[in-house]
Design an enzyme around this catalytic site. Structure first.
Site, PDB file in Angstrom:
ATOM      1  N   HIS A   1      21.217  16.990  -5.058  1.00 42.65           N
ATOM      2  CA  HIS A   1      20.950  15.622  -5.513  1.00 42.65           C
ATOM      3  C   HIS A   1      21.174  15.603  -7.025  1.00 42.65           C
ATOM      4  CE1 HIS A   1      17.845  15.775  -2.006  1.00 42.65           C
ATOM      5  NE2 HIS A   1      19.075  15.636  -1.562  1.00 42.65           N
ATOM      6  N   ILE A   2      22.431  15.525  -7.416  1.00 44.20           N
ATOM      7  CA  ILE A   2      22.777  15.759  -8.823  1.00 44.20           C
ATOM      8  C   ILE A   2      22.641  14.462  -9.606  1.00 44.20           C
ATOM      9  CG2 ILE A   2      24.525  16.706 -10.361  1.00 44.20           C
ATOM     10  CD1 ILE A   2      25.788  17.810  -7.623  1.00 44.20           C
TER      11      ILE A   2
END
Lengths: 552, 224, 477
Positions: A484-485
């Site tokens: 989940h950048i």
């Protein structure tokens, strides 16, 4: 229907050129082509069919499957490879106290990383938009939950989300419209764990999911083949490829194996054109009114830095020096144990319920919130690995596999990092990809806020395991990445300390939008895709207004 | 008869075992480099001995306790293992003569002697479809891997549909859960769904397309 | 997702909801009127369902009975008309006699001749009482839709509707059907349902070069665009002699006779919109009728369609092997089909995903239904529960298979699970996809023969018209 035009040399011209063909790029392409604009999408990776991924997963070795080699089944372009770990291809070099916690698994392929997501479609809480105001930590968003709420609704419609119609089970419950479909029915494990932990304040709720138990349009019903990650074999789970194909049918051009590397800007810092290499390493130029970079939280800042030009010497959109900084992920830990009774995780989709009792509270001024996903991926491979390690054979082996598969629990615990300028993506001075473009380096430290939150989470895990009669409790000591950048093109009201505005437009460039996870100023503890999609749809509206103003 | 076969009849020193292990890894190396692992006997043009196939299947059936092992799968598994662990496969086949008395998995294991590790290797291969602890190891079984059998009344084989949408909301079978087989606890399971730490890698050469990113020359044709 | 084709299911859902709502609303109004009218409306609604009027007169995204549904023919698409009681665009101005004339003779009050896509050759058998009930239902309980349905424009010379005079002269029976005096009342009811209302023959009876049903092959099986409506006479092996009553009942009421046949395409539509709503007595009457029609038989059938095939053991032989050691069909089967139908082809244990062996689609000598299912998928809404398989053609939400891919995977399925003698080519798939025809040569043949016969038909019609005019002129004199 307007279509992009191409020269004989392969250069293109369109109203809108989008770099990146994932869920965000696909949705924006679909919105704008539906509004009558010509749209081209440039994707660095290959275009391959779903069935190939399914078959690759069945054909890789047990060891790869046991260790979740979700990347390895997706063929990568030799000119633009994603990070791979079996074995490591060292595309991204990691450093810092928690560098190993940033081993991200994102795909460079037409359709993007939602090929191997688990379709969790969470919203941020309203308070997540005001972390600084409310808790004195992190940053506030320049927009409120209410600003984004209509787009959350639209994103849920677009992805066909099934979530609880029962308000008591919603997180958050501030909604202007119900979920398009009611929640995916719980399995036995969800019900049983809920009964055990809910009286103790843990609050187990259904995960809103981009799938449903009845067909959604032409998307088939989920039949629980328990393989959302790394590929839904039957297309029952939403994948970004759906919007790409939708946009394509309406006239958008999708160019795979097209690696963007250069950006030209004029005297007002409008982006005039971008350049890409095709699969034969030939360079081409794309001109457009509007440009959108939606290449994911690592590739977008990398591209902005790579494309530095004379007018933007520190990189495109980077007058604030914030491009590539504030890198975040829900750095997580996992807890495994054997419950004292059979729960049978592994029935239904890969994720089904989640403990959200610690999503919010006044403690957030001191330490990180958390959420705990009851991982619902089949326990058979880890159970077998363990039973084989005991040297068992015959009936004893079968009994032990069954016991461990039935009673095994895996909690995926997500924590909330705070944006920190020191967590930074830079360009490598030594490592270059096959096109000679610099590879990314990332320094990462989860920070004391997360470390303190971890201690609290581990205490909660011990209590949960105790409530379920758990034995063999093991909590991972190293943080893991959750893909989940966030943060690398951070959103803010002040162009001096942020990269994009509330519509994800770059402060520095009047016609460049950078929507997606990179824009998110706070991480919350929930999976980012729905927020990314909502930001994408909001950007699409802004772009549509801009183009409408142009032609009227 | 080759020397290694006659050697198979004597107990091995640890050094010899280590050598054989390395030889096995080398074999994986060689085959994966060519991307040409002959797991399909027909395509490999194998001169497979029918007797060895029968021996391997007979021992496997007693070892796993599964009388209905598929002969085709057995032949392919024997062939795949022979490519990596030739010595162990010979040891397994040799045990076929003991099956008159070794009629159960336990008896077979007790009487295995030097073939103990070989039996565990083969047993694991039947259960997981490939050898353990080897990244990118060749494999021959997915849905047919025996690990899915003890749970087939409760769980699907992932990727395959089990029943009509929503079936999982029914109560699963809650009986036939045994007590632990041993007091020992195995190493903790790897976390599912994420890459915790990069797992041990077998020393293999990356398949094509997974190149290193260190010193590649720039070969692009920028026409501008 | 706002893709043009993406919301089919929802449209259907909304449509069904709207349909029931509209009816309920209008019913409430009439309930205050005479009970007799309410009863008449109830009968009429049941008859409209049994006759499956909505199948053609309600378009996929359209309002109930507003028309616009396209029925492809070799001469162009025939669009159904608005049959709501709209006075401007529908049948609002029809008298009961007008209504009867359209149903029985295929002629509108304005004197326009309908194409026989409208099964007036079936409805000509309707009783006066049933026509009255239908009329009362449509005029009182169907919501008027004020919109014109799409006009039908066929290619020359069939755009000259007066040609239908000749066709009717040849093929439209003047008398209502006669049921043999020996028939039981159940068989008589079944015959009436099958012939006058459910018009089974429209699909299951083959047609001659003029698209008229061939009487001595009644219900003997016929091609229907890319689908094949099989022999439903008591013939062995091609008909229903191997089906039990319970299997036929299940098939008509749910579209699924386990380990035998699943309804797809037009039959799925008939089950969804019509048969599942019929009373058990009427279903049994239909079955009783079908049991006693003369067997027709198709020489192409060597064995019953559901008697072919066995579980496959291929998985053990191919898993993990190099891709290029497997045939393309084997690879595609594993990739695209096995996830639901299982590597063995057995389907799921509860039968929701059906087995591919002992399956009429794979055991038929004509692979049209199998190819059509692979291309277009399956969708049946049975009692609110949707049975759905996505298609794998160019618009597939799952994977797009090329014509060659589909030929390969269909041949693989036929070899492993169906009639191993059936073989198709890429061209066959293309023809089915483009033209809804299994064989291009058959179409061409039909077109060529049509050229000649249409000329003949034109002359016959012209003759009739001239004779009538002359008679009329004489009367005037």
């Amino acid at each position: 229907m307007r279509k992009p035009s191409f020269t004989s040399g392969g250069d293109l011209s369109a109203d809108v050129v989008i770099v990146g063909s994932g869920v965000v790029g696909g949705m924006i392409a679909n919105e704008l082509v539906s509004a009558g604009h010509s749209v081209a999408v440039l994707e660095a990776g290959l275009r391959r069919p779903r069935g190939e991924f399914t078959e690759n997963w069945r054909n890789i070795s047990f060891h790869n499957r046991l260790h979740s080699d979700f990347q390895g089944i997706y063929p990568q372009s030799p000119l633009a490879s994603a990070p791979l770990y079996f074995p490591p291809n060292d595309y991204i070099s990691l450093s810092g106290p928690d560098g190993d916690a940033f081993k991200q698994g994102y795909l460079r392929i037409v359709g993007g990383t939602t090929w191997h997501w688990a379709a969790s479609c969470w919203r941020h809480l309203p308070v997540d938009f005001q972390m600084h105001t409310r808790y004195g930590v992190g940053r506030d968003w320049p927009i409120s939950y209410d600003d984004l709420e209509p787009y959350y609704c639209r994103a849920e419609e677009e992805m066909g989300v099934s979530g609880p119609w029962d308000v008591a089970l919603q997180s958050p419950s501030q909604r202007s419209r119900p979920y398009p479909r009611n929640m995916i029915p719980f399995g036995y494990a969800d019900r049983r764990v809920g009964e055990a932990v809910n009286p103790h304040g843990f609050r187990l709720v259904p995960i809103p999911q981009g799938r449903s138990v009845a067909p959604f349009g032409d998307r088939p019903a989920c039949c629980g083949n328990n393989n959302c990650q790394p590929i839904c074999p039957i297309g029952a789970m939403y994948n970004g490829i759906r919007h790409i194909e939708c946009a394509e049918r309406k006239g958008a051009s999708i160019l795979s194996e097209s690696v963007v590397y250069r950006v030209d800007t004029d005297e007002t810092n409008r982006v005039t054109s971008i350049y890409w290499y095709d699969r034969d390493r030939n360079a081409h130029k794309a001109t457009a009114e509007i440009f959108v970079f939606a290449c994911n939280g690592i590739e977008t800042p990398r591209l902005l830095l790579l494309a530095a030009n004379a007018r933007n010497p520190n990189g495109i959109a980077n007058s604030s020096d914030q491009v590539g900084r504030n890198m975040m992920d829900h750095s997580g830990i996992h807890a495994t144990f054997l419950a004292g009774e059979p729960l049978w995780f592994g029935r239904g989709p890969a994720q089904s319920s989640c403990i959200v009792g610690s999503r919010d509270g006044n403690f957030r001024s001191r330490y990180s919130a958390n959420k705990m996903i009851l991982n619902n991926i089949s326990r058979v491979p880890p159970a077998t690995e363990q039973a084989l390690a005991l040297g068992l054979t015959g009936d004893a082996l079968d009994r032990e596999i069954r016991r461990r598969a039935a009673c095994g629990v895996d909690l995926s615990i997500s924590l909330e990092p705070l944006p920190s300028p020191g967590n930074r993506l830079t360009l490598s001075r030594t490592r270059r990809d096959a096109l000679g473009l610099a590879c990314p380096d990332i320094r990462y430290d989860v920070g004391d806020y997360v470390r303190r939150g971890t201690k609290a989470a581990v205490e909660q895990v011990r209590e949960i395991a105790g409530l379920l009669g758990g034995t063999e409790l093991h909590v991972t000591e190293q943080y893991n990445a959750n893909n989940h950048i966030m943060g690398g093109t951070i959103m803010g009201a002040n162009p001096g300390d942020s990269v994009v505005d509330g519509t994800c437009r770059a402060h520095d460039h009047p016609n460049l939008w950078l929507p997606g996870g990179g824009a998110m100023p706070s991480a919350s503890v929930v999976n980012t895709t729905l927020s990314m999609a909502a930001l994408g749809l909001r950007a699409a509206d802004a772009i549509r207004s801009r183009l409408a103003g142009k032609t009227s | 008869m080759t020397p290694s076969v006659s050697g198979a009849k004597t107990a091995h020193s640890p050094e010899r075992r280590e050598f054989l292990r390395k030889a096995g890894i080398t074999a994986i190396l060689a085959t994966l480099t060519n991307l040409d692992f002959p797991v399909d006997p027909a395509s490999a043009g194998e001169t497979s001995s029918g007797i060895e196939d029968e021996q391997f299947l007979a021992v496997s059936r007693v070892l796993t306790g599964c009388r209905d092992l598929d002969p085709v799968l057995s032949r392919r598994l024997r062939h795949a293992l022979t490519g990596v662990f030739p010595e162990q496969v010979r040891q397994i086949c040799a045990l076929a003569t003991t099956l008159d008395t070794n009629t159960t998995s336990d008896l077979l294991m007790t009487d295995a002697g030097a073939a103990h590790d070989a039996l565990l290797t083969v047993n694991a291969a039947w259960y997981i479809g490939s050898v353990r602890n080897r990244t990118n190891a060749p494999m021959v079984a997915y849905a047919d891997a025996l690990m899915y059998r003890p749970v087939r009344d409760a769980l699907p084989v992932p990727t395959y549909c089990r029943a009509e949408p929503g079936w999982w909301s029914q109560t699963p079978p809650l009986d036939h859960i045994a007590s632990p087989e041993t007091d020992r606890a195995p190493p903790p399971p790897p976390p599912v769904g994420v890459l915790g730490s990069t797992p041990r890698q077998s020393a293999i050469i990356p398949p094509a397309g997974r190149s290193s990113f260190s010193a590649l020359p720039r070969e692009t044709k920028d026409t501008r | 997702m706002k893709c043009s084709d993406a919301r089919h299911g929802d449209r259907l859902r909304i449509l069904v909801a709207a349909l029931s709502f509209g009816m309920a609303g209008s019913l409430a109004e009439t309930a205050s009127g005479a009970d007799a009218t309410a009863r008449e409306i109830g009968r009429g609604r049941y008859l409209a369902i049994a006759a499956d009027c909505a199948a053609c007169h309600t378009a996929h995204s359209g309002l109930p009975y507003a028309g616009g549904y396209g029925i492809p023919s070799p001469f162009g698409t025939i669009y159904s008309t608005n049959i709501t009681p709209s006075r401007s665009y529908g049948i609002g101005t029809y008298s009961e006699a007008d209504f009867a004339r359209v149903l029985r003779r295929g002629v509108t009050p304005e004197g326009k001749y309908l194409y026989p896509a409208m099964p007036y050759t079936s409805y000509t058998n309707l009783t006066d009482a049933d026509i009255r009930s239908l009329y009362v239902y449509f005029m009182n309980a169907v919501k008027p839709v004020e919109q014109m349905s799409r006009p039908t424009r066929l290619m020359f010379p069939l755009n000259m509707r007066f040609l239908m005079i000749g066709w009717n002269w040849l093929y439209l029976k003047k008398q209502r059907m006669a049921v043999p005096g020996t028939a039981t009342s159940q068989v008589a009811r079944g015959a009436y349902l099958a012939t006058a209302l459910a018009h089974c023959d429209v699909c299951h009876t083959p047609r001659n070069f003029l698209m008229a049903e061939i009487p001595d092959r009644n219900l003997g099986g016929a091609a229907l665009s890319s689908w094949y409506a099989p022999d439903i006479t008591p013939d062995y092996p091609s008909g229903i002699s191997t089906w039990t009553d319970e299997q036929l009942r299940l098939y008509l009421q749910t579209g699924n006779a386990p380990d035998k046949a699943q309804a797809a395409g037009p039959m799925a539509e008939a089950v969804e919109k019509s048969f599942q709503h019929l009373s058990g007595r009427d279903i049994d009457a239909l079955i009783a009728y079908l049991r006693q029609v003369p067997p027709v038989g198709d020489p192409a059938y060597k064995r019953p369609r559901d008697s072919f095939g066995a579980p496959s053991h291929m998985e053990a032989a191919i898993r993990g092997s190099r891709v290029d050691t497997r045939t393309h069909g084997e690879l595609l089967y594993s990739r695209e089909c096995a996830s639901c139908h299982q590597p063995s082809g057995k389907g799921s244990r509860d039968g929701y995903y059906p087995p591919l062996f002992h399956n009429t689609a794979t055991g038929a000598p004509d692979p049209g239904n199998l190819v059509s299912v692979v291309l277009h998928g399956v969708r049946r809404n049975i009692d609110g529960r949707i049975v759905y398989m996505p298609g794998f053609g160019p618009e597939s939400p799952i994977d797009h298979l090329s014509d060659q891919d589909i030929a390969d995977v269909v041949n693989e399925v036929e070899t492993s699970f169906g009639d191993p003698e059936v073989r198709i080519t890429q061209e066959d798939v293309r023809n089915i996809r483009n033209e809804g025809r299994f064989s291009l040569s058959v179409t061409t043949e039909r077109m060529v023969s049509l050229g000649g016969t249409i000329l003949a038909l034109a002359l016959v019609s012209l003759g009739i018209v001239l004779i009538r005019r002359r008679r009329a002129a004489r009367r005037r004199l």
